[in-house]
Design a protein around this motif. Structure first.
Motif, PDB file in Angstrom:
ATOM      1  N   ASP A 100     -10.676  -6.082  16.229  1.00  0.00           N
ATOM      2  CA  ASP A 100     -10.141  -7.015  15.237  1.00  0.00           C
ATOM      3  C   ASP A 100      -9.278  -8.105  15.871  1.00  0.00           C
ATOM      4  O   ASP A 100      -9.676  -9.258  15.907  1.00  0.00           O
ATOM      5  CB  ASP A 100      -9.359  -6.275  14.145  1.00  0.00           C
ATOM      6  CG  ASP A 100      -8.498  -5.140  14.688  1.00  0.00           C
ATOM      7  OD1 ASP A 100      -7.816  -5.336  15.724  1.00  0.00           O
ATOM      8  OD2 ASP A 100      -8.505  -4.049  14.083  1.00  0.00           O
ATOM      9  N   SER A 101      -8.100  -7.742  16.426  1.00  0.00           N
ATOM     10  CA  SER A 101      -7.155  -8.738  16.918  1.00  0.00           C
ATOM     11  C   SER A 101      -7.056  -8.712  18.432  1.00  0.00           C
ATOM     12  O   SER A 101      -7.098  -7.646  19.048  1.00  0.00           O
ATOM     13  CB  SER A 101      -5.765  -8.487  16.323  1.00  0.00           C
ATOM     14  OG  SER A 101      -5.806  -8.550  14.919  1.00  0.00           O
ATOM     15  N   ALA A 102      -6.880  -9.894  19.016  1.00  0.00           N
ATOM     16  CA  ALA A 102      -6.624  -9.994  20.447  1.00  0.00           C
ATOM     17  C   ALA A 102      -5.206  -9.509  20.744  1.00  0.00           C
ATOM     18  O   ALA A 102      -4.350  -9.476  19.843  1.00  0.00           O
ATOM     19  CB  ALA A 102      -6.789 -11.431  20.911  1.00  0.00           C
ATOM     20  N   PRO A 103      -4.926  -9.112  21.976  1.00  0.00           N
ATOM     21  CA  PRO A 103      -3.549  -8.745  22.319  1.00  0.00           C
ATOM     22  C   PRO A 103      -2.576  -9.861  21.942  1.00  0.00           C
ATOM     23  O   PRO A 103      -2.903 -11.053  22.008  1.00  0.00           O
ATOM     24  CB  PRO A 103      -3.620  -8.550  23.839  1.00  0.00           C
ATOM     25  CG  PRO A 103      -5.044  -8.172  24.106  1.00  0.00           C
ATOM     26  CD  PRO A 103      -5.852  -8.958  23.120  1.00  0.00           C
ATOM     27  N   MET A 156     -17.196  -9.854  12.663  1.00  0.00           N
ATOM     28  CA  MET A 156     -16.830 -10.984  13.508  1.00  0.00           C
ATOM     29  C   MET A 156     -15.518 -11.598  13.036  1.00  0.00           C
ATOM     30  O   MET A 156     -15.468 -12.652  12.409  1.00  0.00           O
ATOM     31  CB  MET A 156     -17.953 -12.031  13.502  1.00  0.00           C
ATOM     32  CG  MET A 156     -17.781 -13.116  14.562  1.00  0.00           C
ATOM     33  SD  MET A 156     -17.916 -12.523  16.265  1.00  0.00           S
ATOM     34  CE  MET A 156     -19.697 -12.265  16.380  1.00  0.00           C
ATOM     35  N   THR A 157     -14.422 -10.905  13.352  1.00  0.00           N
ATOM     36  CA  THR A 157     -13.101 -11.446  13.027  1.00  0.00           C
ATOM     37  C   THR A 157     -12.850 -12.668  13.906  1.00  0.00           C
ATOM     38  O   THR A 157     -13.515 -12.864  14.931  1.00  0.00           O
ATOM     39  CB  THR A 157     -12.008 -10.403  13.277  1.00  0.00           C
ATOM     40  OG1 THR A 157     -11.889 -10.186  14.688  1.00  0.00           O
ATOM     41  CG2 THR A 157     -12.318  -9.086  12.566  1.00  0.00           C
ATOM     42  N   SER A 188     -24.539  -5.312  13.954  1.00  0.00           N
ATOM     43  CA  SER A 188     -23.693  -6.332  14.569  1.00  0.00           C
ATOM     44  C   SER A 188     -24.395  -7.069  15.695  1.00  0.00           C
ATOM     45  O   SER A 188     -23.949  -8.142  16.103  1.00  0.00           O
ATOM     46  CB  SER A 188     -22.389  -5.697  15.069  1.00  0.00           C
ATOM     47  OG  SER A 188     -22.648  -4.708  16.041  1.00  0.00           O
ATOM     48  N   GLY A 189     -25.497  -6.518  16.197  1.00  0.00           N
ATOM     49  CA  GLY A 189     -26.252  -7.231  17.218  1.00  0.00           C
ATOM     50  C   GLY A 189     -26.734  -8.592  16.755  1.00  0.00           C
ATOM     51  O   GLY A 189     -26.886  -9.519  17.563  1.00  0.00           O
ATOM     52  N   THR A 190     -26.964  -8.743  15.456  1.00  0.00           N
ATOM     53  CA  THR A 190     -27.391 -10.049  14.938  1.00  0.00           C
ATOM     54  C   THR A 190     -26.264 -11.068  15.050  1.00  0.00           C
ATOM     55  O   THR A 190     -26.507 -12.256  15.279  1.00  0.00           O
ATOM     56  CB  THR A 190     -27.853  -9.923  13.479  1.00  0.00           C
ATOM     57  OG1 THR A 190     -26.779  -9.408  12.676  1.00  0.00           O
ATOM     58  CG2 THR A 190     -29.037  -8.970  13.368  1.00  0.00           C
ATOM     59  N   HIS A 191     -25.014 -10.622  14.895  1.00  0.00           N
ATOM     60  CA  HIS A 191     -23.870 -11.523  15.071  1.00  0.00           C
ATOM     61  C   HIS A 191     -23.689 -11.897  16.547  1.00  0.00           C
ATOM     62  O   HIS A 191     -23.329 -13.026  16.874  1.00  0.00           O
ATOM     63  CB  HIS A 191     -22.606 -10.872  14.529  1.00  0.00           C
ATOM     64  CG  HIS A 191     -22.677 -10.513  13.079  1.00  0.00           C
ATOM     65  ND1 HIS A 191     -22.838 -11.450  12.094  1.00  0.00           N
ATOM     66  CD2 HIS A 191     -22.634  -9.307  12.453  1.00  0.00           C
ATOM     67  CE1 HIS A 191     -22.876 -10.848  10.910  1.00  0.00           C
ATOM     68  NE2 HIS A 191     -22.758  -9.548  11.103  1.00  0.00           N
ATOM     69  N   VAL A 192     -23.932 -10.928  17.416  1.00  0.00           N
ATOM     70  CA  VAL A 192     -23.882 -11.214  18.852  1.00  0.00           C
ATOM     71  C   VAL A 192     -24.903 -12.292  19.203  1.00  0.00           C
ATOM     72  O   VAL A 192     -24.618 -13.226  19.963  1.00  0.00           O
ATOM     73  CB  VAL A 192     -24.153  -9.937  19.665  1.00  0.00           C
ATOM     74  CG1 VAL A 192     -24.243 -10.257  21.153  1.00  0.00           C
ATOM     75  CG2 VAL A 192     -23.068  -8.892  19.414  1.00  0.00           C
TER      76      VAL A 192
END
Length: 333
Positions: A100-103, A156-157, A188-192
């Protein structure tokens, strides 16, 4: 030449390769402040070397360890392990692992400042990932041979997309392949494909869609393979949502359909993993480095998977993925 922890090796020397195995997964802040079950470094290194030595004795020559920021990457410890098992090539990765969130380090750096400053601020992630590949990680001299990002059920956040695009741009600078933790149940491979391939221009043949074997939907997997992706059938032994038989049957069916040259195999195992209670880990009796060789391969052979297909998945496809297409790994910045 492929960078490993102990130096470069030729792609022809990779041999039988497991494309997704961890050595240590640790929550750095917790271990630094509450080291409840880690013990001491010497013991952990010795245990890891023993387990990896047993894997090497099975005939495995190379493992890719996609432990990056967010998973507790500790290259000095990995160096100590590698020195004890010189017969096994260990390839490490760079990137960021989050669902979800980056560091928080990145919250007010790079593109996050665009609106505040009214300017297009470059993302420091790209330079960080690139330096890990071209110069080495921290001051260890160990260069990464794989890029890593993740997308899970959260989708895809904004930060997942930011990291994915940074990985794509580091890939274009260096030629290093990408592995993506995916969640096939939500496709989720479709988003990739949209972000990495359609918009960032990455060749899908340089991308491993990790954990593709977490689904039994072979039609969906076939569509991803037909799009050019490499499928990571890489969680053998994690018999929770799927049984051993279901994971193996998916592999058998994909081989029957002719997709051996689009798959790599692994177990996503680790010598130490503090994300799961040790008592729970002990219930997963097949989740270890030797499971593929001892149980999975004999099982699928009996059901029609050929030795040629096994060699393709464990040697030919990993070599194809890991070999840089343009030799830009070193000094490309």
């Amino acid at each position: 030449m492929i960078p490993t922890v102990l130096g470069e090796v030729g792609s022809g020397d990779l041999g039988r390769t497991y494309m997704h195995e961890h050595i240590f997964i640790a929550t750095a802040d917790v271990q630094a402040n509450h080291p409840t079950d880690w013990g001491d470094d010497d013991t952990r290194v010795a245990q890891a070397a023993k387990k990896l030595g047993e894997l090497a004795a099975q005939g495995v020559r190379t493992v890719v360890d996609p432990t990056v920021v967010g998973l507790g990457r500790n290259i000095p410890l990995i160096q100590r392990v590698a020195e004890r098992v010189p017969e096994l090539n260990i390839i490490v990765a760079t990137g960021i692992y989050t669902y979800d969130s980056a560091p928080l380090y990145f919250r007010y750096r790079g593109p996050a400042l665009n609106d505040m400053l009214g300017a297009d601020v470059p993302d420091p992630m790209v330079d960080m990932f690139t330096a890990d590949i071209t110069d080495g990680i921290a001051d260890t001299g160990v260069r990464a041979g794989m890029l890593k990002c993740a997308i899970d059920a959260e989708g895809m956040t904004p930060d997942v997309e930011r990291i994915m695009r940074a990985v794509a741009r580091a890939h274009h600078r260096t030629g290093v392949p990408i592995t993506v933790h995916t969640h096939p149940t939500t496709r989720s491979g479709t988003h990739v494909k949209r972000v990495l391939c359609d918009e960032e221009g990455v060749d899908p043949g340089r991308i491993v869609l990790g954990h593709s074997g977490d689904t039994t939907d072979c039609d969906h997997l076939a569509r991803l393979a037909d799009a050019g992706f490499v499928l990571g059938m890489d969680r053998f032994g994690i018999n929770v949502d799927l049984t051993f038989e279901e994971r193996a049957a998916t592999l058998v069916e994909m081989c029957r359909r002719g997709y051996a040259d689009s798959m790599v195999l692994s177990q996503d195992a680790a010598c130490y993993n503090d994300w799961i209670d040790p008592d729970v880990l002990r219930l997963l009796t097949q989740w270890h480095y030797l499971h593929l060789g001892e149980e999975v391969l004999p099982y699928v052979r009996e059901r029609g998977v050929t030795e040629k297909q096994i060699t393709t998945m464990l040697e030919d496809v990993p070599r194809r993925v890991l070999a840089s297409s343009d030799g830009r790994r070193k000094g490309s910045r």
